[in-house]
Design an enzyme around this catalytic site. Structure first.
Site, PDB file in Angstrom:
ATOM      1  N   TRP A   1       8.914  -1.280   7.362  1.00  0.00           N
ATOM      2  CA  TRP A   1       8.665  -1.169   8.795  1.00  0.00           C
ATOM      3  C   TRP A   1       7.911   0.091   9.199  1.00  0.00           C
ATOM      4  CZ3 TRP A   1      10.997   3.251  10.242  1.00  0.00           C
ATOM      5  CH2 TRP A   1      12.060   3.683   9.442  1.00  0.00           C
TER       6      TRP A   1
ATOM      7  N   CYS B   1       7.872   7.799   3.223  1.00  0.00           N
ATOM      8  CA  CYS B   1       8.174   7.722   1.788  1.00  0.00           C
ATOM      9  C   CYS B   1       7.948   9.063   1.123  1.00  0.00           C
ATOM     10  CB  CYS B   1       7.316   6.645   1.139  1.00  0.00           C
ATOM     11  SG  CYS B   1       5.573   6.849   1.430  1.00  0.00           S
TER      12      CYS B   1
ATOM     13  N   GLU C   1       5.283   0.271  -4.509  1.00  0.00           N
ATOM     14  CA  GLU C   1       5.234   1.604  -3.881  1.00  0.00           C
ATOM     15  C   GLU C   1       6.596   1.839  -3.251  1.00  0.00           C
ATOM     16  OE1 GLU C   1       2.988   3.891  -3.837  1.00  0.00           O
ATOM     17  OE2 GLU C   1       1.243   2.832  -4.630  1.00  0.00           O
ATOM     18  N   LEU C   2       7.388   2.739  -3.827  1.00  0.00           N
ATOM     19  CA  LEU C   2       8.788   2.825  -3.424  1.00  0.00           C
ATOM     20  C   LEU C   2       9.118   4.167  -2.778  1.00  0.00           C
ATOM     21  CD1 LEU C   2      10.069   1.059  -6.647  1.00  0.00           C
ATOM     22  CD2 LEU C   2       9.194   0.050  -4.547  1.00  0.00           C
TER      23      LEU C   2
HETATM   24  P1  NAD Z   1      12.971  -2.661   2.291  1.00  0.00           P
HETATM   25  O1  NAD Z   1      12.825  -2.578   0.818  1.00  0.00           O
HETATM   26  O2  NAD Z   1      14.307  -2.980   2.855  1.00  0.00           O
HETATM   27  O3  NAD Z   1      11.978  -3.780   2.900  1.00  0.00           O
HETATM   28  C1  NAD Z   1      10.619  -3.801   2.586  1.00  0.00           C
HETATM   29  C2  NAD Z   1      10.077  -5.207   2.760  1.00  0.00           C
HETATM   30  O4  NAD Z   1      10.643  -6.042   1.755  1.00  0.00           O
HETATM   31  C3  NAD Z   1      10.416  -5.863   4.094  1.00  0.00           C
HETATM   32  O5  NAD Z   1       9.278  -6.564   4.565  1.00  0.00           O
HETATM   33  C4  NAD Z   1      11.526  -6.833   3.727  1.00  0.00           C
HETATM   34  O6  NAD Z   1      11.615  -7.953   4.584  1.00  0.00           O
HETATM   35  C5  NAD Z   1      11.085  -7.244   2.340  1.00  0.00           C
HETATM   36  N1  NAD Z   1      12.153  -7.830   1.524  1.00  0.00           N
HETATM   37  C6  NAD Z   1      13.477  -7.565   1.562  1.00  0.00           C
HETATM   38  N2  NAD Z   1      14.142  -8.318   0.654  1.00  0.00           N
HETATM   39  C7  NAD Z   1      13.206  -9.064   0.020  1.00  0.00           C
HETATM   40  C8  NAD Z   1      13.257 -10.034  -1.015  1.00  0.00           C
HETATM   41  N3  NAD Z   1      14.409 -10.392  -1.584  1.00  0.00           N
HETATM   42  N4  NAD Z   1      12.100 -10.613  -1.426  1.00  0.00           N
HETATM   43  C9  NAD Z   1      10.921 -10.254  -0.874  1.00  0.00           C
HETATM   44  N5  NAD Z   1      10.809  -9.353   0.128  1.00  0.00           N
HETATM   45  C10 NAD Z   1      11.947  -8.756   0.560  1.00  0.00           C
HETATM   46  O7  NAD Z   1      12.425  -1.279   2.847  1.00  0.00           O
HETATM   47  P2  NAD Z   1      12.519  -0.699   4.335  1.00  0.00           P
HETATM   48  O8  NAD Z   1      13.919  -0.282   4.607  1.00  0.00           O
HETATM   49  O9  NAD Z   1      11.829  -1.597   5.280  1.00  0.00           O
HETATM   50  O10 NAD Z   1      11.600   0.625   4.161  1.00  0.00           O
HETATM   51  C11 NAD Z   1      12.051   1.818   3.658  1.00  0.00           C
HETATM   52  C12 NAD Z   1      11.705   2.010   2.186  1.00  0.00           C
HETATM   53  O11 NAD Z   1      10.306   1.854   1.958  1.00  0.00           O
HETATM   54  C13 NAD Z   1      12.038   3.428   1.738  1.00  0.00           C
HETATM   55  O12 NAD Z   1      12.634   3.397   0.461  1.00  0.00           O
HETATM   56  C14 NAD Z   1      10.662   4.087   1.683  1.00  0.00           C
HETATM   57  O13 NAD Z   1      10.578   5.213   0.854  1.00  0.00           O
HETATM   58  C15 NAD Z   1       9.801   2.970   1.199  1.00  0.00           C
HETATM   59  N6  NAD Z   1       8.386   3.243   1.475  1.00  0.00           N
HETATM   60  C16 NAD Z   1       7.528   3.514   0.433  1.00  0.00           C
HETATM   61  C17 NAD Z   1       6.185   3.811   0.684  1.00  0.00           C
HETATM   62  C18 NAD Z   1       5.214   4.118  -0.430  1.00  0.00           C
HETATM   63  O14 NAD Z   1       4.010   4.014  -0.203  1.00  0.00           O
HETATM   64  N7  NAD Z   1       5.657   4.494  -1.611  1.00  0.00           N
HETATM   65  C19 NAD Z   1       5.718   3.826   2.001  1.00  0.00           C
HETATM   66  C20 NAD Z   1       6.616   3.551   3.036  1.00  0.00           C
HETATM   67  C21 NAD Z   1       7.948   3.253   2.763  1.00  0.00           C
END
Ligand code: NAD
Length: 492
Positions: free
Chosen positions: A151, A284, A250-251
């Site tokens: 998000w 992130c 990208e985590l």
């Molecule tokens: P999240 O992992 O909960 O969700 C990310 C996306 O994955 C959402 O669109 C969600 O609907 C989807 N998703 C969830 N379960 C799924 C499944 N089983 N199958 C397929 N898709 C699924 O993350 P969040 O809480 O929205 O965001 C925060 C995380 O994102 C933090 O860990 C942050 O560090 C990371 N992040 C990383 C970067 C980067 O570039 N490395 C950038 C921004 C955010």
């Protein structure tokens, strides 16, 4: 107040949603919009449309130069509409308007950059070791891309996927997060206006367990580009066991910011603030572990405390606001839990650690600094909080600083503050992270690769090589001899 309505974009049309969900304004907690909840059937329609566009029709026939022009046009449209998109992102995620405006205007440059690169990604001619053969290597689009974003910064995180994917000739189904999808669903209108053929880009909002799962395991998807948390990443990898899609991840991170005693301390303090309190820490690359040389620790913490307590918390729509709310109540509960556990285990609260007064209803949390008192096992030192919480650890020597910096399973970003050039280079060499910022923090560019080590992910986004990640090579062998085909029972 009237409730705004958004729709999915599938096969060149804005589709009526079969199911919907409410989106809240995190600064008030009030519902402000209705979002489409894409079903597995919606995902199937979108992926099938993307597959048709990949295989036949105007997109498949388009030259790389023409694709590049479309991307540049899209970039121009993003810039022209940056304020409107920024308003939506601020409304739906609580991210402050002064950052969403600047960030989205810059997103235009990502599309322009990949538009410019589209016809510069060349194949090759191999000087083959067989005199009667010629071999050329053709880079071809890898296929239908499933792009899944979290998000925070959805337009930005989509641009680093869509830009190289479309430049390479792929087609895309992009899943917005269920939290704050408004800017991406509005961006779909710009994709349409730019003139991408139907099915080339499809944009859905939906939940992970159904829409995200179906999308990333779909048999017609060849490439998954995911940004999000490590737990979801593991689920994505399981999903791709079905389609064997090539996947980049990208985590998150627990990025260290190392401040040596010889640094310009005021400048370093500003950068530490940028690293952890900008975007309310929901970044992130948040520099959430401050490693500070013991001889300046007290002085540096005093400066930081002063700066943290001066941050203007408020309505994210007000351009004067410096810190807005968190995006979800789930986030705030997690942060509160980790902060309480860290204080109970011996952390010392320097400032914050509470919901600031005067913002009832909104999901606010005060800028927080916790002195870990040399305890690197504290939950706030180990866990990614994705919020405005800085953990502080002191060190005495450079080698100790490096060991502390690398004492994490993550490895996304890092910062080093020193006026000693040799020390800066040694640290840059030794830190296990995809990004090292020296005397700066939180800088990005379409020209520079970005990605993590370890639990922070797989693959890189941004820069020249990103296009290669959306292609696969085809080796074309041409026999140029008029002689008859030789012994058929011996491999040549
Ligand atoms: P999240 O992992 O909960 O969700 C990310 C996306 O994955 C959402 O669109 C969600 O609907 C989807 N998703 C969830 N379960 C799924 C499944 N089983 N199958 C397929 N898709 C699924 O993350 P969040 O809480 O929205 O965001 C925060 C995380 O994102 C933090 O860990 C942050 O560090 C990371 N992040 C990383 C970067 C980067 O570039 N490395 C950038 C921004 C955010």
């Amino acid at each position: 107040m009237s409730i705004a309505e958004f729709r999915n974009y599938i096969d060149g049309s804005f589709a009526e949603a079969t199911a919907t969900f409410d989106s809240i304004d995190p600064s008030t907690g009030a519902t402000w919009a209705t979002m489409p909840a894409a079903s597995s059937d919606d995902v199937d329609r979108a992926v099938e449309a993307a597959h048709r566009s990949l295989r036949s029709g105007p997109w498949a026939a388009m030259t790389a130069t023409a694709r590049g022009k479309l991307l540049v046009r899209l970039g121009d449209l993003v810039v022209a509409n940056a304020d409107r998109l920024a308003d939506l992102e601020t409304r739906d995620t609580g991210k402050i308007i002064r950052e969403t405006r600047a960030q989205i205007a810059y997103v235009g440059d990502y599309y322009r950059y990949y538009g410019g690169l589209a016809d510069k990604h060349e194949g090759s001619f191999v000087p083959i070791d067989k005199a009667d053969m010629e071999v050329t290597i053709r880079p071809e689009p890898i296929g239908v891309v499933a792009a899944v974003v979290p998000w925070n910064s959805q337009l930005f995180l989509s641009a680093v996927k869509l830009g190289p994917a479309l430049a390479a000739g792929c087609t895309v189904v992009l899943k917005a997060s269920e939290d704050g999808p408004a800017p991406l669903l509005a961006f779909a209108e710009l994709v349409h206006e730019a003139g991408f053929p139907a099915g080339t880009v499809n944009i859905l909002a939906g939940f992970g367990h159904d829409c995200g799962h179906r999308l990333t395991s779909h048999p017609l998807v060849a490439r998954v580009a995911f940004t999000g948390g490590p737990a979801t990443a593991r689920q994505i990898v399981r999903n791709t066991a079905d389609n064997l899609a090539y996947t980049t991840l990208e985590l998150g991170g627990k990025s260290p910011v190392v401040v040596f005693a010889d640094a310009d301390l005021d400048s370093a303090a500003n950068a530490v603030v940028a690293g952890i309190f900008a975007a309310t820490g929901q970044s992130c690359v948040a520099g959430s572990r401050l490693l500070v040389e013991r001889s300046v620790k007290d002085e540096f913490l005093a400066r930081l405390k002063h700066k943290a307590e001066a941050i203007r918390i408020g309505d994210p729509r007000d351009p004067a606001t410096e810190m807005g709310p968190l995006a979800t109540s789930r986030q705030r509960e997690w942060i509160e839990k980790v902060v309480a556990a860290s204080l109970a285990a011996g952390g010392r609260l320097v400032t914050g650690g509470e919901r600031p007064a005067g913002h009832a209803g909104g999901l606010y949390y005060a800028p927080t600094i916790i002195d870990a008192n040399d305890n690197t096992g504290l939950p706030c030192v180990r866990e990614e909080l994705f919020g405005p919480v800085l953990s502080v650890i002191a060190f005495d020597a450079e080698a100790e600083a490096l060991a502390l910096a690398n004492d994490t399973p993550f490895g996304l970003a890092s910062g080093v503050f020193t006026t000693n050039l040799a020390k800066a280079h040694r640290m840059a060499r030794g830190i296990h992270a995809g990004v090292v910022w020296i005397n700066t923090y939180r800088a990005v560019s379409p020209l520079v690769p970005f990605g993590g080590y370890g639990q922070s992910g797989l693959g890189r986004e941004g820069g020249l090589d990103a296009i290669r990640d959306y292609t696969r090579s085809k080796s074309v062998w041409i026999r140029i001899s008029d002689d008859p085909f030789p012994d058929p029972f011996v491999m040549r």
